[in-house]
Design an enzyme around this catalytic site. Structure first.
Site, short mmCIF file in Angstrom:
data_model
loop_
_atom_site.label_atom_id
_atom_site.label_comp_id
_atom_site.label_asym_id
_atom_site.label_seq_id
_atom_site.Cartn_x
_atom_site.Cartn_y
_atom_site.Cartn_z
N GLY A 116 -37.34 10.33 -28.08
CA GLY A 116 -36.91 8.96 -28.28
C GLY A 116 -36.02 8.50 -27.15
CG ASP A 176 -36.35 21.55 -20.77
OD1 ASP A 176 -37.22 21.74 -19.89
OD2 ASP A 176 -36.32 20.53 -21.48
CE LYS A 187 -32.25 14.27 -26.97
NZ LYS A 187 -32.17 15.67 -26.50
CB ALA A 203 -32.59 7.81 -19.90
CE LYS A 204 -41.06 8.82 -23.35
NZ LYS A 204 -42.47 8.64 -22.91
N GLY A 205 -35.74 10.10 -23.70
CA GLY A 205 -35.70 11.51 -24.04
C GLY A 205 -37.06 11.96 -24.55
#
Length: 309
Positions: free
Chosen positions: A21, A132, A38, A16-18
């Site tokens: 990064g 969030d 992560k 996945a994309k954080g």
């Protein structure tokens, strides 16, 4: 920060994309278990002035023990990177499921709503505001149930206190946050309302803008009514969550759990996890590499990261 870094990991691949990064899947040599790692670029963390915020988020997530929170195990650093090792959830996240399946049926969303409401209420009672809550931060385990993650914007906030920082993801931010007004835990419940609306409508109640001023202006010009396709009880729930006035918004777990949309459903986490729910097939989800075109891979190569798959 602590840990042995890349030396303990093998079979690394991107999942996945954080925001700072990629998130990697790695098998640890010592126990052969799979973990999520992560990765954050230090230069980007410093550029954005969020080092302390990242540290606070790690401490909060590590100390929150709940069936619907992704477990944070350890963290370490290299010369260029900050790394956080977490429990691995192999079924993707809620956003990827939504992209594949939108809109979701009410019956499936109802379980997600109960589980998310359960953890949001738990966090608030523990003196934490997440700030969030969004589909991308809701992971799915192999049985299809949720795990809230990414506490990078969270902070300690007791009942009666107010926060001032404008932060979050644009289309999920409550009106009071967008205005820069003092806000409290009620902002998380607005974000939950946006998430639930989007799951069943197949679109956001208000599309995102490039900055919070434009987003607020668009939100103030838009009447957010429940989608016409939903049941009356769900329509009432969404209206109560997406109430512009924070003091009138539904913002307590006891009230949320007693809402007629959840009639007959227990909010006990153990019982919720036993409910049958269709688990997504990771093989049919969009490849995460599609989201990673703009990441600076040189920093990873400098740290001796094995070739990612």
């Amino acid at each position: 920060m602590e840990g042995d870094g890349w030396l303990v990991c093998q079979d690394i691949e991107i999942i996945a994309k954080g925001s700072l990064g990629p998130i990697l899947k790695a098998r640890q040599r010592m126990d052969e278990k799979i973990y999520a790692v992560k990765v954050m670029l230090k230069v980007e963390v410093i550029r954005q002035g969020i080092l302390q915020q990242c540290k606070d988020g790690v401490v909060i997530q590590k100390n929150v023990v709940h069936p619907f929170v992704q477990g944070l195990l350890e963290c370490w650093q290299t010369s260029h990177l900050l790394l956080i090792k977490c429990d691995y959830q192999g079924a993707g996240d809620l956003h990827r499921l939504w992209v594949e399946s939108k809109p979701l049926p009410e019956s499936r969303m109802r379980v997600f709503a109960a589980e998310l409401g359960s953890i949001i209420g738990f966090l608030h009672d523990s003196g934490i505001i997440h700030r969030d809550v969004k589909m991308e931060n809701v992971l799915l385990n192999e049985r299809g149930h949720i795990m809230l993650t990414d506490f990078g914007l969270s902070r300690r906030l007791q009942y009666g206190e107010r926060a001032l920082t404008i932060c979050g993801t644009m289309q999920y931010m409550a009106p009071e946050v967008l205005r820069g007004s003092p806000y409290n835990h009620s902002a998380d419940w607005w974000s939950l309302g946006v998430l639930l609306y989007t799951l069943v409508a197949g679109k956001y109640p208000v599309d995102p803008e490039v900055d919070h001023t434009l987003m607020l202006s668009k939100l103030e010009r838009t009447r957010v009514d429940p989608p016409p396709v939903v049941s009356q009880s769900l329509g009432f729930l969404l209206s109560e969550l997406l109430c512009e006035e924070p003091q009138r918004r539904l913002h307590r777990l006891d009230v949320f759990s007693e809402h007629r949309f959840f009639r007959g459903l227990s909010f006990d986490p153990e019982l919720l996890q036993q409910l049958p729910i269709e688990a997504p097939d990771p093989g049919h989800l969009p490849p995460p590499a599609l989201y990673l075109a703009d990441f600076d891979w040189e920093a990873l190569r400098d740290e001796g990261l094995p070739q990612a798959g």
